[in-house]
Enzyme design. Sequence first.
Site, PDB file in Angstrom:
ATOM      1  N   LEU A 197       0.843  -1.204   0.000  1.00 39.31           N
ATOM      2  CA  LEU A 197       0.000   0.000   0.000  1.00 39.31           C
ATOM      3  C   LEU A 197       0.875   1.250   0.000  1.00 39.31           C
ATOM      4  O   LEU A 197       1.920   1.288   0.655  1.00 39.31           O
ATOM      5  CB  LEU A 197      -0.910   0.014   1.219  1.00 39.31           C
ATOM      6  N   GLY A 237       2.260  -8.738   5.774  1.00 37.38           N
ATOM      7  CA  GLY A 237       2.976  -7.771   6.593  1.00 37.38           C
ATOM      8  C   GLY A 237       1.995  -6.679   6.949  1.00 37.38           C
ATOM      9  O   GLY A 237       0.808  -6.805   6.638  1.00 37.38           O
ATOM     10  N   GLY A 238       2.439  -5.614   7.610  1.00 37.97           N
ATOM     11  CA  GLY A 238       1.557  -4.543   8.053  1.00 37.97           C
ATOM     12  C   GLY A 238       0.680  -4.065   6.910  1.00 37.97           C
ATOM     13  O   GLY A 238      -0.550  -4.075   7.016  1.00 37.97           O
ATOM     14  N   ASP A 239       1.279  -3.635   5.804  1.00 37.15           N
ATOM     15  CA  ASP A 239       0.480  -3.147   4.672  1.00 37.15           C
ATOM     16  C   ASP A 239       0.913  -3.849   3.385  1.00 37.15           C
ATOM     17  O   ASP A 239       0.924  -3.256   2.317  1.00 37.15           O
ATOM     18  CB  ASP A 239       0.607  -1.624   4.543  1.00 37.15           C
ATOM     19  N   GLU A 240       1.310  -5.095   3.507  1.00 36.15           N
ATOM     20  CA  GLU A 240       1.738  -5.874   2.343  1.00 36.15           C
ATOM     21  C   GLU A 240       0.820  -7.064   2.136  1.00 36.15           C
ATOM     22  O   GLU A 240       0.442  -7.750   3.095  1.00 36.15           O
ATOM     23  CB  GLU A 240       3.155  -6.421   2.576  1.00 36.15           C
TER      24      GLU A 240
END
Lengths: 339, 199
Positions: A197, A237-240
């Site tokens: 993102l 992942g956090g924003d993956e």
Amino acid sequence: MKHATFDPTSVCALMPMGLIYDDDGIIQFVGPTLGKLRRADTLIGKTISEVFSVRDNGRGTGDGPVPLSTKLYLNFTSGISTPLKGMAIAIDGANLNILNLSFGISILDAVADYRLTSGDFAHTDLAIEMLYLVEAKSAVLEETKQLNARLQGAKVAAEEQAYTDTLTGLKNRRAMDYVLDRMLRGGVHFALMHLDLDYFKSVNDTLGHAAGDTVLQRVAKILLEETRGDDMVARVGGDEFVLVFNKFVDHDRLMRTASRIIARLEEPIPYQDTVCRISGSIGITTTEFYASPSADKMIHDADLALYGSKHDGRAQATLYDPDRHDGGMPDGQVAPQRR
Amino acid sequence: MHGMINRAIQCFLRDTYGAQAWLDIAENADLGFENFEAMLSYPDQITLDVLGRAARHLHKPVETFLEDLGTYLVSHPNVEAIRRLLRFGGENFTEFLYSLNDLEGRAKLALPDLEVPTLSVESCGDGTFRLRCSSAMPGFGYAMVGVMRAMADDYGALVFLEHSGWMDSGEEVITINLLEVAYAEGRAFDLFGRIGDGI
């Protein structure tokens, strides 16, 4: 009234922690259990105030050495102080007084300090029930603690074994590894899309984590809508995110799908009375690029393509190109032959 | 049945016949798990299944099996807590016998949902006592015979114990001949001496 028949022994059978003192405060007789705390012959002849410090909080009556008919708090003045509770009354006309004592909450220490046994307590005393209860409750509490520890361990293990990302309901990295492994072993052709993102960090920083969570949930919904039932969407992942398209390797169509996803990610996401704006960068690779594809290599190459997208100004999709991307590979791997 | 009881049965099987024997019995009884939790409750049928499978697995009559279980509960270091709690009953074996009348109430103090059999002890004179025992678990009286045999050793008393069968009401009756209160030394007991210290 005659008091010649007054028998301290029977009184102290009733009150084994009791003692009898005269009006001058001199101890005359000591009950058998009290005698276990301090030997009777060291107490008899001494005054109450030599042996004990006595506190009545100003509630007692009488002029004697010990306040009468009220709750007393006593400690030994020498040796182990052993807090005791007590009450004293006068024996009318006998020039004698009875002081009865009990351990109160010091019972556990006292039993250990003085090696008391159940025979040391009056039959009417609840001390044994109290000790029993303390011991039983400790055993039960220990079992409960162990159960809690086991449940905690089971929870951690279950979380480790889980395949779902709890925030978005998407698959997690573990699930992705499993699915990739299975597909590669089955020789299935597929495309792997790595989505990162854009501007997500600024949403988190300016509007807070709750806004970030809302965005992630919205992204998850879009990704599920833009994929088919046998594709896989994982938050890794956090924003993956990683998307795996089953038996879908046509480059043009993959690029169109990626562009559509980015376009939808760019639609403003309502949050409370404002909106969040993000975008996404995508890198794509397919099994077609490799003679013998591996999950690590494909993820790595999708990453390279993704960083191409980031480098070219974000909000776009890049297809892995062995000639272009592997030139810059730090580990010097040989670019695989394109089939 | 309360997890405490099921857990005790599991510990008995494991400590006496080995971990594998317990696992085999658990699988045979179709438990679906390997360990009872002392702090959870289980349907009564599970307990009965485990006892039945265990007796068959070990080729022992259920009565003998239950008596061994009772002995284990009081004498094995892994369950020292039970022995200690029973020793709170009294300073000698006679007092202990009378304290069995209060056992149900005492157990409920600690664990209100523990179903303990109702026990009543009365003296018949000549050092003979009769213990009546009514329990949701038939055959519990045999376990009590084991418990009392081990407790007699613990106190150093010399006793003759006999399971005298069932009353029509389902109560089991045990006859106790107390031959000598202080026959042997017995095991030490301190009021203070936390659970676990003895292990």
